[in-house]
Motif scaffolding. Structure first.
Motif, PDB file in Angstrom:
ATOM      1  N   ARG A 120       0.836  -1.215   0.000  1.00 17.01           N
ATOM      2  CA  ARG A 120       0.000   0.000   0.000  1.00 17.01           C
ATOM      3  C   ARG A 120       0.862   1.253   0.000  1.00 17.01           C
ATOM      4  NH1 ARG A 120      -3.101  -1.323   4.886  1.00 17.01           N
ATOM      5  NH2 ARG A 120      -2.563   0.808   5.381  1.00 17.01           N
ATOM      6  N   LEU A 176       2.213   1.728  -3.419  1.00 16.96           N
ATOM      7  CA  LEU A 176       1.168   2.238  -4.303  1.00 16.96           C
ATOM      8  C   LEU A 176       0.969   3.740  -4.091  1.00 16.96           C
ATOM      9  CD1 LEU A 176      -1.083   1.498  -6.372  1.00 16.96           C
ATOM     10  CD2 LEU A 176      -2.597   1.198  -4.414  1.00 16.96           C
ATOM     11  N   THR A 218       0.226  -3.930  -9.708  1.00 17.01           N
ATOM     12  CA  THR A 218      -0.856  -3.686  -8.746  1.00 17.01           C
ATOM     13  C   THR A 218      -1.655  -4.946  -8.428  1.00 17.01           C
ATOM     14  OG1 THR A 218      -2.287  -2.991 -10.553  1.00 17.01           O
ATOM     15  CG2 THR A 218      -1.097  -1.268  -9.363  1.00 17.01           C
TER      16      THR A 218
END
Length: 66
Positions: free
Chosen positions: A29, A32, A40
């Motif tokens: 996370r 990202l 992803t």
């Protein structure tokens, strides 16, 4: 990771597996959020693994009570 493999493990092993998966999920996370994550799909796979581990833990706990 398959559910059949998880069912062979003890509760303490499952708990340590869950902690490791949660740490990995957090790391993904963060990657990202900083736009460093190139694949992803890893996030989706980790989330499914976390759900599998939690399901097996719940099953073992409910079987233990009986």
């Amino acid at each position: 990771m398959k559910a059949s493999e998880l069912r062979k493990k003890q509760l303490h092993e499952l708990n340590s597996e869950l902690v490791a998966l949660l740490k990995a999920h957090f790391g993904l996370r963060m990657q990202l959020a900083t736009q460093q994550l190139s694949n992803t799909k890893q996030l989706k796979l980790i989330k499914k693994d976390i759900a599998r581990v939690k399901t097996v833990i719940t099953q073992k706990l409910s079987n233990h009570d009986k």
